[in-house]
Design a protein around this motif. Structure first.
Motif, PDB file in Angstrom:
ATOM      1  N   MET A   1       0.859  -1.188   0.000  1.00 39.15           N
ATOM      2  CA  MET A   1       0.000   0.000   0.000  1.00 39.15           C
ATOM      3  C   MET A   1       0.893   1.236   0.000  1.00 39.15           C
ATOM      4  N   SER A   2       0.745   2.077  -1.001  1.00 29.00           N
ATOM      5  CA  SER A   2       1.613   3.248  -1.140  1.00 29.00           C
ATOM      6  C   SER A   2       1.068   4.440  -0.369  1.00 29.00           C
ATOM      7  N   ASP A   3       1.974   5.342   0.003  1.00 26.49           N
ATOM      8  CA  ASP A   3       1.588   6.556   0.715  1.00 26.49           C
ATOM      9  C   ASP A   3       1.446   7.709  -0.272  1.00 26.49           C
ATOM     10  N   ASP A   4       0.676   8.721   0.141  1.00 28.60           N
ATOM     11  CA  ASP A   4       0.511   9.928  -0.657  1.00 28.60           C
ATOM     12  C   ASP A   4       0.816  11.118   0.244  1.00 28.60           C
ATOM     13  N   VAL A   5       1.058  12.265  -0.371  1.00 31.17           N
ATOM     14  CA  VAL A   5       1.353  13.484   0.384  1.00 31.17           C
ATOM     15  C   VAL A   5       0.445  14.592  -0.121  1.00 31.17           C
ATOM     16  N   TRP A   6      -0.259  15.240   0.812  1.00 27.23           N
ATOM     17  CA  TRP A   6      -1.100  16.384   0.463  1.00 27.23           C
ATOM     18  C   TRP A   6      -0.443  17.644   1.013  1.00 27.23           C
ATOM     19  N   SER A   7      -0.194  18.604   0.157  1.00 26.04           N
ATOM     20  CA  SER A   7       0.366  19.877   0.592  1.00 26.04           C
ATOM     21  C   SER A   7      -0.729  20.742   1.208  1.00 26.04           C
ATOM     22  N   ARG A   8      -0.310  21.848   1.782  1.00 28.48           N
ATOM     23  CA  ARG A   8      -1.266  22.725   2.466  1.00 28.48           C
ATOM     24  C   ARG A   8      -2.331  23.267   1.521  1.00 28.48           C
ATOM     25  N   ASP A   9      -1.994  23.468   0.241  1.00 26.91           N
ATOM     26  CA  ASP A   9      -2.966  24.004  -0.713  1.00 26.91           C
ATOM     27  C   ASP A   9      -3.565  22.918  -1.604  1.00 26.91           C
ATOM     28  N   ASP A  10      -3.376  21.652  -1.241  1.00 26.04           N
ATOM     29  CA  ASP A  10      -3.939  20.546  -2.014  1.00 26.04           C
ATOM     30  C   ASP A  10      -5.453  20.504  -1.789  1.00 26.04           C
ATOM     31  N   PRO A  11      -6.255  20.434  -2.838  1.00 25.47           N
ATOM     32  CA  PRO A  11      -7.712  20.401  -2.656  1.00 25.47           C
ATOM     33  C   PRO A  11      -8.194  19.173  -1.901  1.00 25.47           C
ATOM     34  N   ARG A  12      -7.374  18.142  -1.823  1.00 25.29           N
ATOM     35  CA  ARG A  12      -7.770  16.944  -1.083  1.00 25.29           C
ATOM     36  C   ARG A  12      -7.632  17.119   0.427  1.00 25.29           C
ATOM     37  N   LEU A  13      -6.899  18.141   0.870  1.00 24.94           N
ATOM     38  CA  LEU A  13      -6.752  18.380   2.305  1.00 24.94           C
ATOM     39  C   LEU A  13      -8.113  18.748   2.884  1.00 24.94           C
ATOM     40  N   PRO A  14      -8.542  18.081   3.950  1.00 26.41           N
ATOM     41  CA  PRO A  14      -9.851  18.393   4.532  1.00 26.41           C
ATOM     42  C   PRO A  14      -9.986  19.873   4.865  1.00 26.41           C
ATOM     43  N   GLY A  15     -11.173  20.412   4.622  1.00 25.04           N
ATOM     44  CA  GLY A  15     -11.403  21.832   4.870  1.00 25.04           C
ATOM     45  C   GLY A  15     -11.102  22.244   6.289  1.00 25.04           C
ATOM     46  N   ALA A  16     -11.400  21.347   7.247  1.00 24.42           N
ATOM     47  CA  ALA A  16     -11.151  21.683   8.650  1.00 24.42           C
ATOM     48  C   ALA A  16      -9.669  21.912   8.913  1.00 24.42           C
ATOM     49  N   LEU A  17      -8.810  21.177   8.198  1.00 27.09           N
ATOM     50  CA  LEU A  17      -7.370  21.370   8.368  1.00 27.09           C
ATOM     51  C   LEU A  17      -6.864  22.549   7.557  1.00 27.09           C
ATOM     52  N   PRO A  23      -2.441  24.978  10.694  1.00 24.58           N
ATOM     53  CA  PRO A  23      -2.591  23.865   9.750  1.00 24.58           C
ATOM     54  C   PRO A  23      -1.268  23.130   9.529  1.00 24.58           C
ATOM     55  N   PRO A  24      -1.341  21.847   9.214  1.00 27.18           N
ATOM     56  CA  PRO A  24      -0.115  21.139   8.840  1.00 27.18           C
ATOM     57  C   PRO A  24       0.389  21.630   7.486  1.00 27.18           C
ATOM     58  N   GLN A  25       1.687  21.696   7.327  1.00 26.98           N
ATOM     59  CA  GLN A  25       2.250  22.118   6.043  1.00 26.98           C
ATOM     60  C   GLN A  25       2.081  21.035   4.990  1.00 26.98           C
ATOM     61  N   GLN A  26       1.994  19.782   5.455  1.00 30.27           N
ATOM     62  CA  GLN A  26       1.716  18.680   4.558  1.00 30.27           C
ATOM     63  C   GLN A  26       1.076  17.564   5.381  1.00 30.27           C
ATOM     64  N   LEU A  27       0.381  16.682   4.703  1.00 30.38           N
ATOM     65  CA  LEU A  27      -0.247  15.555   5.372  1.00 30.38           C
ATOM     66  C   LEU A  27       0.099  14.295   4.584  1.00 30.38           C
ATOM     67  N   TYR A  28       0.744  13.366   5.260  1.00 22.04           N
ATOM     68  CA  TYR A  28       1.073  12.079   4.653  1.00 22.04           C
ATOM     69  C   TYR A  28      -0.079  11.127   4.942  1.00 22.04           C
ATOM     70  N   VAL A  29      -0.579  10.468   3.921  1.00 19.80           N
ATOM     71  CA  VAL A  29      -1.771   9.636   4.084  1.00 19.80           C
ATOM     72  C   VAL A  29      -1.530   8.243   3.508  1.00 19.80           C
ATOM     73  N   ARG A  30      -2.189   7.271   4.135  1.00 18.05           N
ATOM     74  CA  ARG A  30      -2.155   5.886   3.660  1.00 18.05           C
ATOM     75  C   ARG A  30      -3.552   5.299   3.870  1.00 18.05           C
ATOM     76  N   GLY A  31      -4.156   4.819   2.806  1.00 18.64           N
ATOM     77  CA  GLY A  31      -5.487   4.240   2.924  1.00 18.64           C
ATOM     78  C   GLY A  31      -6.480   4.929   2.015  1.00 18.64           C
ATOM     79  N   ASP A  32      -7.725   4.972   2.466  1.00 19.74           N
ATOM     80  CA  ASP A  32      -8.828   5.488   1.656  1.00 19.74           C
ATOM     81  C   ASP A  32      -9.237   6.883   2.126  1.00 19.74           C
ATOM     82  N   PRO A  33      -8.955   7.942   1.359  1.00 23.79           N
ATOM     83  CA  PRO A  33      -9.300   9.307   1.765  1.00 23.79           C
ATOM     84  C   PRO A  33     -10.802   9.535   1.934  1.00 23.79           C
ATOM     85  N   SER A  34     -11.634   8.671   1.339  1.00 20.16           N
ATOM     86  CA  SER A  34     -13.087   8.858   1.473  1.00 20.16           C
ATOM     87  C   SER A  34     -13.540   8.691   2.918  1.00 20.16           C
TER      88      SER A  34
END
Length: 291
Positions: A1-17, A23-34
């Motif tokens: 399972m590969s990891d992904d990285v969302w930057s601070r201005d990435d549209p996938r970053l949750p609005g609350a963050l 806010p985090p400058q980046q978010l490393y994610v593994r799994g299902d973003p849904s």
């Protein structure tokens, strides 16, 4: 399972963050973003929890998952891990927020739990790969737990436990906090009982949380277990009457019951077989049941 990285201005970053004051400058994610599209409740608490707190957290995780709610926690030992075990029991959606790189499992004993959370839900961290655990990393992690949640539920915590950092982060962001009542005088309940005195709503069952989310419920409650008098011996019933939900030393139980050590140990084994008591290492406590 590969990891992904969302930057601070990435549209996938949750609005609350994205809108968070820190806010985090980046978010490393593994799994299902849904997983982040579901209703979300954090369950947090002490690492040094009681068996009662662990049982409550696991059941709360299971029943929230059954209601379609994602459960956010920090994957620590104790309350956090129990809550996510409960979610996985129900084949629900866990969201784990960790304070290390996603390739650095901490605590190590939770390696299997990390993998299961990533497969069934989402694992996130603001720390880059290879980041080891640090003293300041966990309080910073806790603000993300709070920001990703609609409600933060504290199951057990000392007055100055790490869970209080999550509470402070939640209150600073206008996120609702709820607490599970505990025995007066128990260190593991000092923090939760203080929150209740300060006015946060209590959680006595899962439906308290679902109602706070505005979801429909069929009322379920936690209650003290009634001895099965037709199945327990008189001595086992007497020992059960002495037991509390807070673990107590076997020697104290022997003294309070008035029976010999051998008689108490036989009674405890009978209660354990009936799932009305649990113990080990010289400590025993009464088990909760659900109506």
């Amino acid at each position: 399972m590969s990891d992904d990285v969302w930057s601070r201005d990435d549209p996938r970053l949750p609005g609350a963050l994205a809108a968070d004051p820190d806010p985090p400058q980046q978010l490393y994610v593994r799994g299902d973003p849904s997983a982040l599209e579901l209703r979300r409740v954090a369950i947090v608490g002490t690492r040094n929890c009681t068996a009662y707190g662990r049982t409550f957290a696991r059941r709360l995780g299971t029943e929230l998952a059954e209601a379609g709610v994602a459960v956010v926690s920090g994957l620590a030992i104790g309350i956090d891990g129990a809550a996510h075990e409960g979610v996985l029991d129900a084949r629900g959606v866990p969201i784990g927020v960790v304070a290390t790189g996603l390739d650095v499992v901490y605590p190590r004993r939770h390696r299997s739990l990390w993998d299961r959370v990533a497969r069934s839900g989402l694992l996130v961290s603001e720390e880059p790969p290879h980041t080891r655990p640090t003293q300041w990393g966990f309080p910073r992690r806790n603000r993300i737990i709070a920001a990703l949640s609609e409600i933060v539920v504290v199951v057990e915590s000392s007055a100055k436990g790490g869970s209080m950092h999550t509470v402070d982060a939640a209150l600073a962001r206008g996120i609702n906090v709820m607490a599970v009542p505990g025995p007066v005088g128990a260190v593991t309940s000092d923090g939760t009982n203080r929150l209740l005195v300060d006015g946060v709503p209590p959680v006595t069952c899962t439906d308290d949380v679902l109602l706070a989310l505005g979801l429909e419920t069929s009322r379920r409650s936690f209650e003290l277990p009634a001895p099965r008098r037709s199945r327990l011996s008189a001595r086992a019933r007497a020992v059960l009457d002495v037991l509390d939900f807070v673990p107590m030393p076997t020697d104290a139980l022997i003294e309070a019951s008035g029976f010999t050590r051998g008689e108490v140990l036989v009674a405890l084994q009978e209660l354990a077989a009936a799932r009305q008591a649990e113990g080990g290492g010289g400590w025993w406590h009464r088990m909760p049941t659900r109506r």
